[in-house]
Design a protein around this motif. Structure first.
Motif, PDB file in Angstrom:
ATOM      1  N   LEU A 176       0.951  -1.132   0.100  1.00 37.41           N
ATOM      2  CA  LEU A 176       0.047   0.090  -0.019  1.00 37.41           C
ATOM      3  C   LEU A 176       0.912   1.252  -0.132  1.00 37.41           C
ATOM      4  CD1 LEU A 176      -2.537  -1.206   2.693  1.00 37.41           C
ATOM      5  CD2 LEU A 176      -2.979  -1.141   0.219  1.00 37.41           C
ATOM      6  N   PRO A 177       1.721   1.504  -0.972  1.00 33.61           N
ATOM      7  CA  PRO A 177       2.579   2.431  -1.204  1.00 33.61           C
ATOM      8  C   PRO A 177       2.143   4.186  -1.180  1.00 33.61           C
ATOM      9  CG  PRO A 177       2.227   1.794  -3.389  1.00 33.61           C
ATOM     10  CD  PRO A 177       1.381   0.691  -2.549  1.00 33.61           C
ATOM     11  N   SER A 178       0.787   4.236  -1.493  1.00 33.76           N
ATOM     12  CA  SER A 178       0.302   5.515  -1.237  1.00 33.76           C
ATOM     13  C   SER A 178      -0.131   5.672   0.468  1.00 33.76           C
ATOM     14  CB  SER A 178      -1.236   5.625  -1.935  1.00 33.76           C
ATOM     15  OG  SER A 178      -0.940   5.496  -3.505  1.00 33.76           O
ATOM     16  N   ASP A 179      -0.685   4.987   0.891  1.00 36.68           N
ATOM     17  CA  ASP A 179      -0.976   5.014   2.288  1.00 36.68           C
ATOM     18  C   ASP A 179       0.390   4.996   2.982  1.00 36.68           C
ATOM     19  OD1 ASP A 179      -3.494   4.742   2.000  1.00 36.68           O
ATOM     20  OD2 ASP A 179      -3.514   2.488   2.197  1.00 36.68           O
ATOM     21  N   ALA A 180       1.474   4.287   2.581  1.00 36.99           N
ATOM     22  CA  ALA A 180       2.428   4.588   3.384  1.00 36.99           C
ATOM     23  C   ALA A 180       3.255   5.765   3.211  1.00 36.99           C
ATOM     24  CB  ALA A 180       3.742   3.378   2.649  1.00 36.99           C
ATOM     25  N   ALA A 181       3.079   6.411   1.932  1.00 42.94           N
ATOM     26  CA  ALA A 181       3.541   7.874   1.676  1.00 42.94           C
ATOM     27  C   ALA A 181       3.173   8.976   2.737  1.00 42.94           C
ATOM     28  CB  ALA A 181       3.379   8.113   0.403  1.00 42.94           C
ATOM     29  N   GLN A 182       1.785   8.464   3.020  1.00 39.03           N
ATOM     30  CA  GLN A 182       1.007   9.659   3.809  1.00 39.03           C
ATOM     31  C   GLN A 182       1.649   9.539   5.343  1.00 39.03           C
ATOM     32  OE1 GLN A 182      -3.103   9.064   4.095  1.00 39.03           O
ATOM     33  NE2 GLN A 182      -3.359   9.066   1.572  1.00 39.03           N
ATOM     34  N   ASP A 183       1.935   8.218   5.929  1.00 39.29           N
ATOM     35  CA  ASP A 183       2.477   8.283   7.164  1.00 39.29           C
ATOM     36  C   ASP A 183       3.980   8.638   7.145  1.00 39.29           C
ATOM     37  OD1 ASP A 183       0.428   7.546   8.978  1.00 39.29           O
ATOM     38  OD2 ASP A 183       0.493   5.164   8.259  1.00 39.29           O
ATOM     39  N   TYR A 184       4.819   8.183   6.080  1.00 40.03           N
ATOM     40  CA  TYR A 184       5.952   8.969   6.192  1.00 40.03           C
ATOM     41  C   TYR A 184       6.104  10.211   6.232  1.00 40.03           C
ATOM     42  CZ  TYR A 184       8.014   4.548   4.599  1.00 40.03           C
ATOM     43  OH  TYR A 184       8.634   3.234   4.920  1.00 40.03           O
ATOM     44  N   THR A 185       5.214  11.089   5.433  1.00 35.70           N
ATOM     45  CA  THR A 185       4.942  12.603   5.491  1.00 35.70           C
ATOM     46  C   THR A 185       4.470  12.943   6.983  1.00 35.70           C
ATOM     47  OG1 THR A 185       4.303  12.496   3.304  1.00 35.70           O
ATOM     48  CG2 THR A 185       3.531  14.446   4.462  1.00 35.70           C
ATOM     49  N   ARG A 186       3.720  12.079   7.547  1.00 36.40           N
ATOM     50  CA  ARG A 186       3.228  12.354   9.032  1.00 36.40           C
ATOM     51  C   ARG A 186       4.317  12.257   9.947  1.00 36.40           C
ATOM     52  NH1 ARG A 186      -1.715   8.959  12.058  1.00 36.40           N
ATOM     53  NH2 ARG A 186      -1.557  10.241  13.947  1.00 36.40           N
ATOM     54  N   ALA A 187       5.132  11.354   9.828  1.00 38.37           N
ATOM     55  CA  ALA A 187       6.513  11.102  10.499  1.00 38.37           C
ATOM     56  C   ALA A 187       7.142  12.431  10.458  1.00 38.37           C
ATOM     57  CB  ALA A 187       7.279   9.829  10.480  1.00 38.37           C
ATOM     58  N   ILE A 188       7.488  12.931   9.142  1.00 37.55           N
ATOM     59  CA  ILE A 188       8.345  14.197   9.045  1.00 37.55           C
ATOM     60  C   ILE A 188       7.831  15.475   9.457  1.00 37.55           C
ATOM     61  CG2 ILE A 188       9.351  15.463   7.093  1.00 37.55           C
ATOM     62  CD1 ILE A 188       9.583  12.963   5.432  1.00 37.55           C
ATOM     63  N   LYS A 189       6.450  15.591   9.355  1.00 35.75           N
ATOM     64  CA  LYS A 189       5.772  16.520  10.011  1.00 35.75           C
ATOM     65  C   LYS A 189       6.087  16.562  11.603  1.00 35.75           C
ATOM     66  CE  LYS A 189       2.259  17.291   6.491  1.00 35.75           C
ATOM     67  NZ  LYS A 189       0.848  17.256   6.237  1.00 35.75           N
ATOM     68  N   LEU A 190       6.107  15.519  12.098  1.00 34.32           N
ATOM     69  CA  LEU A 190       5.986  15.374  13.587  1.00 34.32           C
ATOM     70  C   LEU A 190       7.441  15.653  14.089  1.00 34.32           C
ATOM     71  CD1 LEU A 190       3.745  12.190  14.311  1.00 34.32           C
ATOM     72  CD2 LEU A 190       3.542  14.779  15.057  1.00 34.32           C
ATOM     73  N   ASP A 191       8.499  15.243  13.172  1.00 36.57           N
ATOM     74  CA  ASP A 191       9.818  15.459  13.425  1.00 36.57           C
ATOM     75  C   ASP A 191      10.618  15.741  11.981  1.00 36.57           C
ATOM     76  OD1 ASP A 191      12.563  14.957  14.231  1.00 36.57           O
ATOM     77  OD2 ASP A 191      12.644  13.142  14.788  1.00 36.57           O
ATOM     78  N   PRO A 192      10.681  16.657  11.809  1.00 35.64           N
ATOM     79  CA  PRO A 192      11.419  17.384  10.428  1.00 35.64           C
ATOM     80  C   PRO A 192      12.997  16.636  10.319  1.00 35.64           C
ATOM     81  CG  PRO A 192      10.379  19.195  11.416  1.00 35.64           C
ATOM     82  CD  PRO A 192      10.385  17.965  12.456  1.00 35.64           C
ATOM     83  N   SER A 193      13.438  16.227  11.386  1.00 31.50           N
ATOM     84  CA  SER A 193      14.810  15.659  11.440  1.00 31.50           C
ATOM     85  C   SER A 193      14.998  14.247  11.309  1.00 31.50           C
ATOM     86  CB  SER A 193      15.651  16.048  12.505  1.00 31.50           C
ATOM     87  OG  SER A 193      15.324  15.413  13.802  1.00 31.50           O
ATOM     88  N   PHE A 194      13.836  13.372  10.924  1.00 34.01           N
ATOM     89  CA  PHE A 194      13.564  12.136  10.939  1.00 34.01           C
ATOM     90  C   PHE A 194      14.215  11.715   9.662  1.00 34.01           C
ATOM     91  CE2 PHE A 194      10.692   8.573  12.730  1.00 34.01           C
ATOM     92  CZ  PHE A 194      11.594   7.689  12.434  1.00 34.01           C
ATOM     93  N   VAL A 195      15.663  11.398   9.535  1.00 29.22           N
ATOM     94  CA  VAL A 195      16.043  11.273   8.173  1.00 29.22           C
ATOM     95  C   VAL A 195      15.656  10.041   7.668  1.00 29.22           C
ATOM     96  CG1 VAL A 195      18.173   9.828   9.365  1.00 29.22           C
ATOM     97  CG2 VAL A 195      18.542  11.049   7.171  1.00 29.22           C
ATOM     98  N   GLU A 196      15.432   9.017   8.121  1.00 31.81           N
ATOM     99  CA  GLU A 196      15.256   7.868   7.685  1.00 31.81           C
ATOM    100  C   GLU A 196      13.834   7.716   6.798  1.00 31.81           C
ATOM    101  OE1 GLU A 196      17.365   6.121  11.122  1.00 31.81           O
ATOM    102  OE2 GLU A 196      16.194   7.911  10.636  1.00 31.81           O
ATOM    103  N   ALA A 197      12.792   8.810   7.577  1.00 36.26           N
ATOM    104  CA  ALA A 197      11.663   8.994   6.983  1.00 36.26           C
ATOM    105  C   ALA A 197      11.804   9.671   5.569  1.00 36.26           C
ATOM    106  CB  ALA A 197      10.667   9.612   7.921  1.00 36.26           C
TER     107      ALA A 197
END
Length: 361
Positions: free
Chosen positions: A252-273
């Protein structure tokens, strides 16, 4: 301030202090507290709850990964002392090497036991009481006890310094016993400073169920557990990142992209995201977006080999040979000996040949 600007990771539930209160204090001191271990973390806290859910092999793997990344490893007490929430023990002067030399413990075992507060001090300088404990622990290990059995047992009788007056024995089970006048007895008192709240315990259990399902390859179930966790604590970037990984693995890549984006919004320094989201962008043919995300990952961590290699490949596939060569050269500065390094070297040779042919033509 020791905490300002630092990123703290926690593995395992805290026993000495509620995680929510610790997170609040870290944020108050202008730091950041996250779950798990990522590349950007400056400190990794080993919660004693890890002993109850992870094997020795898993714990030592975390220890080795954190050490290799240059992350500062902290015990619960070391973490609380750094935050100013727990006083340091009385003055001491013994070095780590002194304990190793005089007790017979290996340096690795000493570090692992220290990470779970099996000593009065969480790091050097150690005290004379710590020397007594180190010798007792070395005796237990020589009788067949594992370091993790010691670490699980020592907090069951109150402050660890109280163990200096006891005769400790290992009887073949995964527990340590004290020999008293009336015979052997278990160190089975209540855990010290048990301050957690029921809601927090439930949250820890949900996260553990999510991790277990993920490890077993049950990605849809794991994503559901992470979603349940995020419904309770929507501000945890690691849970969002983990859920994204599960959704990607579940197709489910589209849903995955949303959560990677969410992780980045919560922590902009989350390099793995940033890196994983770049991978999804690249697979979707969104080359410019993938390039931006890889560049951001490299900006956050200039030694992130995977991001540098993938950017070189992206530029090569896009026909930007000079850029591909530049990033492959950068990769070889970090890794000169792996199969990926040999691929990078072949890429540079191919680019040089193509550029020479263009010049000759």
């Amino acid at each position: 301030m020791a905490v300002a600007g630092q990123i703290f990771g926690i593995v395992g539930a805290l026993s000495a202090f509620p995680r929510r209160l610790a997170a609040r204090e870290v944020e108050r001191q202008h730091g950041h507290l996250r779950r798990g271990l990522t590349r950007r973390m400056s400190h990794l806290v080993f919660g004693r709850g890890l002993l109850m859910r992870a094997s020795e092999i898993e714990i030592e793997a975390l220890f080795d990964t954190g050490t290799s990344q240059g992350t500062r490893l902290l015990s619960e007490n070391g973490f609380l002392r750094l935050l100013g929430l727990m006083p340091s023990p009385e003055a001491s002067a013994l070095t780590e090497q002194s304990l190793v030399d005089q007790s017979g413990l290996s340096p690795r075992t000493l570090k692992l036991l220290s990470l779970f507060d099996a000593f009065e001090h969480d790091a050097e300088p150690y005290s004379f009481r710590d020397m007594i404990l180190a010798r007792k622990y070395a005796g237990l290990i020589s009788s067949g006890a594992s370091w993790s059995a010691i670490a699980r047992s020592v907090h069951r009788s109150g402050p660890v310094k109280s163990l200096t007056a006891l005769s400790l024995h290992h009887e073949g089970a995964d527990a340590i016993y004290a020999r008293r006048a009336e015979g052997l007895s278990e160190l089975d008192g209540q855990m010290l400073f048990e301050l957690g709240i029921p809601g927090e315990a439930e949250l820890e259990d949900i996260f553990l169920q999510a991790e277990t399902a993920e490890q077993e390859g049950q990605y849809a179930d794991a994503a559901a557990f992470y979603q349940r966790y995020l419904a309770i604590d929507p501000n945890d970037p690691v849970a969002a990142f983990n859920r994204a990984n599960c959704l990607k693995a579940a197709g489910l890549p589209s849903d995955a992209a949303q959560d990677y984006t969410r992780a980045i919004k919560l922590d902009p320094s989350f390099v793995e995201a940033w890196f994983n989201l770049a991978g999804l962008m690249s697979e979707d043919g969104r080359i410019a977006s993938a390039r931006r995300h890889l560049l951001k990952a490299i900006e956050l961590d200039s030694t992130y080999e995977d991001a540098i290699f993938n950017l070189a490949k992206l530029e090569f596939d896009a026909g930007n040979l000079s850029e591909a060569r530049r990033w492959w050269e950068r990769y070889l500065e970090l890794d000169g000996d792996s199969e990926w390094a040999r691929t990078a070297a072949r890429g540079i040779q191919f680019v040089d040949l193509q550029l020479a042919q263009r010049t000759a033509g």
